[in-house]
Design a protein around this motif. Structure first.
Motif, PDB file in Angstrom:
ATOM      1  N   GLU A 212       0.825  -1.206   0.000  1.00  0.00           N
ATOM      2  CA  GLU A 212       0.000   0.000   0.000  1.00  0.00           C
ATOM      3  C   GLU A 212       0.860   1.258   0.000  1.00  0.00           C
ATOM      4  O   GLU A 212       0.559   2.245  -0.656  1.00  0.00           O
ATOM      5  CB  GLU A 212      -0.910  -0.016   1.233  1.00  0.00           C
ATOM      6  N   GLU A 382     -12.955  -0.839   5.077  1.00  0.00           N
ATOM      7  CA  GLU A 382     -12.534  -0.255   3.792  1.00  0.00           C
ATOM      8  C   GLU A 382     -11.040  -0.453   3.565  1.00  0.00           C
ATOM      9  O   GLU A 382     -10.600  -0.773   2.459  1.00  0.00           O
ATOM     10  CB  GLU A 382     -12.889   1.229   3.776  1.00  0.00           C
ATOM     11  N   THR A 383     -10.245  -0.273   4.630  1.00  0.00           N
ATOM     12  CA  THR A 383      -8.795  -0.428   4.506  1.00  0.00           C
ATOM     13  C   THR A 383      -8.422  -1.843   4.118  1.00  0.00           C
ATOM     14  O   THR A 383      -7.632  -2.076   3.191  1.00  0.00           O
ATOM     15  CB  THR A 383      -8.106  -0.056   5.833  1.00  0.00           C
ATOM     16  N   GLN A 385     -10.283  -4.230   2.761  1.00  0.00           N
ATOM     17  CA  GLN A 385     -10.812  -4.624   1.447  1.00  0.00           C
ATOM     18  C   GLN A 385      -9.958  -4.050   0.321  1.00  0.00           C
ATOM     19  O   GLN A 385      -9.618  -4.745  -0.638  1.00  0.00           O
ATOM     20  CB  GLN A 385     -12.255  -4.146   1.317  1.00  0.00           C
ATOM     21  N   SER A 386      -9.568  -2.786   0.451  1.00  0.00           N
ATOM     22  CA  SER A 386      -8.786  -2.166  -0.623  1.00  0.00           C
ATOM     23  C   SER A 386      -7.402  -2.793  -0.723  1.00  0.00           C
ATOM     24  O   SER A 386      -6.879  -2.995  -1.826  1.00  0.00           O
ATOM     25  CB  SER A 386      -8.672  -0.656  -0.392  1.00  0.00           C
ATOM     26  N   ARG A 387      -6.806  -3.133   0.411  1.00  0.00           N
ATOM     27  CA  ARG A 387      -5.469  -3.733   0.371  1.00  0.00           C
ATOM     28  C   ARG A 387      -5.524  -5.166  -0.142  1.00  0.00           C
ATOM     29  O   ARG A 387      -4.633  -5.605  -0.870  1.00  0.00           O
ATOM     30  CB  ARG A 387      -4.828  -3.672   1.755  1.00  0.00           C
ATOM     31  N   ALA A 389      -7.722  -6.277  -2.262  1.00  0.00           N
ATOM     32  CA  ALA A 389      -8.009  -6.178  -3.700  1.00  0.00           C
ATOM     33  C   ALA A 389      -6.739  -5.956  -4.502  1.00  0.00           C
ATOM     34  O   ALA A 389      -6.662  -6.337  -5.677  1.00  0.00           O
ATOM     35  CB  ALA A 389      -9.003  -5.045  -3.955  1.00  0.00           C
TER      36      ALA A 389
END
Length: 638
Positions: A212, A382-383, A385-387, A389
């Protein structure tokens, strides 16, 4: 070509390689579902009851798929079991050529630079540390991996470990004189070249963070990810995505500056006195937080005179230290590293002191001689899930405890997983014949002052029926200590109490001692495997609701209330249901096991939410008659 289900059948290759192998339909179905997810490149959440054999259920399709894979699990012990025991069996049975790597965090690997610094700078504080460092130095000449766990004679909690390993902060990277021989970077390079890498969740989350931030990665880019013991991920990810600074980090920095100054700036006579002042300021702040171990919300104490004054003194000392280091950082890489670390720690403390973040909870943990300043996100969905993905990989989440009432929404919502395919397989064990659930009727409310005495009196009666051979699981250390004192005069069986020895040592003693009784809290509710009649009874004091005084829980409750949601039904209750499922899972670990489960919290019967706990248990026969326990054991042991 065989299917995964056929590989796991009574006539498959695993049956030919494992004596006593028995096919389980749940295991075969789980392997099939995972194979389909990997083939279709989609993700899956799946719960497999105790005894399913989920390790083989995911290893078989993973090895058959032949894709770049990361397997992450909860502990180093499970990592070792996967790599050294389970993987070789499956690889041999399938005759699959693949390269595999066991990768651990940097704290497990010897740092040659730190070891040399320790040996040459006179940091030794005891003969025990000196003895352990001599052992490490001798071993360092022969090891190929640098994994300190190879050194069996060195305890996991040995102080010498921290003196001979690096941290992210003090690692010099490519500027280190020992970089070419660095065990950490060798291991990571080998991992990137391997087909299958086995890690634990801490390292996986670390890799998430590095990707990230654009700092490269620790792990290879995978086609598929297996997250075993996935029930641990929400709390671990919350901890990992937190920001934290401990007084130990500050004290280590002071010591490293002393070393750097002696090597690269010995002509700075004023620095040692400034370091002494800084060290005193760190210890004064620890004392300002009080003498007892505690977890306190920062906003509750930030205005206290002793805390505010001690923090101000620490910032002032760090600022003076930072100014000195900046001026001399060009003299050498040790000083430059210390200057950068000091700058980072100063910025964190200054920001922490004045922050009023809404999406974070700031809290202080006091533990022994140290304090920790923590800033924890209230919601990590959210953190995470985005990482996740970012890997673009098919991901399998699996555990024996993920669902509540066959529903995965609580787990999925915590990690921001959204709509995802889910499956549940029950345990293959015959709980109707192997176990009995006793729900006592006469105990007081668990919040009543006389509950613990009544609990211990009942537990002693049950232990006489089970002839010891029991775990007593508690939801708090205070209850455990009180019960331990009360129980001592009521039973004649050997008693082991958490805290009297390391967990592994307590478990070994329990297994080897006839009719033993072990008292434990949270660390014994999961990840503990005692097969056979050494453990024939599990007695649980209360439903495992988290302490309402915990700062992070308080913040989550407030967060959900602000959104107009129900914190109890959406968070506190599901967490407790999953926790109880973990504790119950200690009882029956094998098809030949038998035992009695006792839940002493009357709320499981008297409260409307009790049905959620009952629904989460295996299909156990239930009794409220103590005589049925005697009859159960008599029937099994005649």
């Amino acid at each position: 070509m065989l299917t995964p289900a056929e590989v796991l059948s009574d006539t498959g290759p695993l049956a030919r390689h494992i004596d006593g192998f028995s096919a389980r339909i749940q295991q075969q179905e789980m392997a099939t579902a995972i194979a389909e997810a990997l083939h279709g490149h989609y993700s899956l959440i799946c719960e497999a009851g105790t005894g399913t054999g989920k390790t083989f259920a995911y290893l078989v399709p993973v090895l058959m798929a032949g894709r770049k894979t990361i397997i992450s699990t909860g502990t180093k012990h499970l990592q070792d079991q996967l790599f050294h025991k389970d993987l070789p069996v499956v690889r041999e049975a399938l005759n699959v050529p693949l390269t595999a790597m066991l990768l651990k965090g940097r704290a497990n690997y010897l740092c040659l630079h730190r070891l040399q610094l320790t040996e040459t700078e006179g940091r030794l504080v005891s003969k025990r540390i000196l003895t352990d460092l001599v052992k490490i130095r001798q071993w360092a000449t022969t090891t190929r991996s640098g994994d300190l766990n190879e050194l069996a004679i060195l305890p996991e909690d040995a102080a010498a470990r921290t003196l001979a390993t690096s941290t992210v902060e003090n690692c010099l990277g490519q500027e280190c004189d020992s970089f070419e021989d660095c065990f950490v970077f060798k291991a990571r390079r080998q991992a990137r070249e391997s087909d299958l890498v086995i890690v634990n969740h801490h390292l996986f989350l670390s890799d998430m963070s590095l990707r990230e931030q654009g700092f490269g990665e620790v792990l290879p880019a995978p086609d598929c990810i297996i997250l075993d013991e996935a029930h641990q991920l929400p709390e671990l990810a919350t901890t990992y995505f937190s920001q934290s600074l401990g007084s130990r980090q500050l004290l280590d920095l002071v010591q490293d500056i002393r070393t750097a100054v002696s090597r690269e700036a010995a002509d700075m006579p004023g620095l040692p006195a400034l370091l002494d002042t800084t060290e005193k300021a760190i210890r004064d702040l620890r004392l300002a937080f009080g003498l007892e171990d505690n977890r306190i919300t920062w906003s509750d104490i930030r205005e206290e005179a002793t805390v505010a004054g001690s923090l101000s003194s620490l910032l002032e000392s760090l600022q003076r230290l930072l100014d000195c280091l900046q001026a001399i950082s060009v003299r050498g890489k040790l000083l430059d590293n210390c200057w950068r670390r000091c700058n980072s720690l100063f910025d964190f403390i200054e920001s922490y002191a004045g922050s009023d973040a809404v999406d974070y909870v700031q809290w202080v943990e006091i533990r022994g001689r140290f304090f920790y300043l923590n800033q924890t996100p209230v919601d990590i969905a959210e953190t995470f899930q985005s990482r996740l993905a970012g890997y673009a990989a098919a991901t399998i989440f699996t555990s024996a405890t993920l669902a509540v009432d066959q529903d995965f929404r609580h787990f999925a919502n915590q990690l921001g997983l959204g709509e995802m395919q889910t499956r549940v397989w029950g345990s293959p064990f015959d709980y109707q014949q192997q176990a009995l659930l006793y729900l006592p009727e006469s105990l007081p409310d668990p919040r009543a002052p006389d509950f613990i005495e009544a609990f211990v009196e009942l537990a002693a009666r049950i232990l006489r029926l089970s002839k010891g051979r029991a775990f007593l699981l508690f939801t708090s250390h205070q209850a455990l200590q009180t019960a331990a004192g009360l129980l001592a005069g009521l039973i004649d069986f050997p008693v082991f109490v958490q805290g009297e020895a390391p967990r592994s040592e307590l478990l070994s003693s329990f297994r080897e001692t006839r009719h033993a009784v072990l008292l434990g809290t949270s660390s014994f509710w999961e990840g503990v495997d005692v097969k056979g009649q050494a453990l024939s009874c599990v007695i649980i004091d209360k439903l495992p609701f988290a302490s309402p005084d915990d700062p992070v829980l308080q913040a989550r409750i407030n967060y959900l209330n602000r959104q107009g949601r129900n914190p109890f039904m959406e968070y506190q209750l599901p967490q407790a249901v999953i926790g109880l499922k973990q504790g119950v899972g200690r009882l029956i670990r094998d098809a030949n096991d038998y035992g009695v489960l006792v839940i002493c919290d009357p709320r499981i019967s008297t409260k409307s939410y009790g049905k959620h706990f009952i629904n989460g248990l295996p299909p156990l026969p239930i009794t409220r008659d103590l005589d049925d326990i005697a009859a159960f054991f008599a029937g099994k042991e005649k």
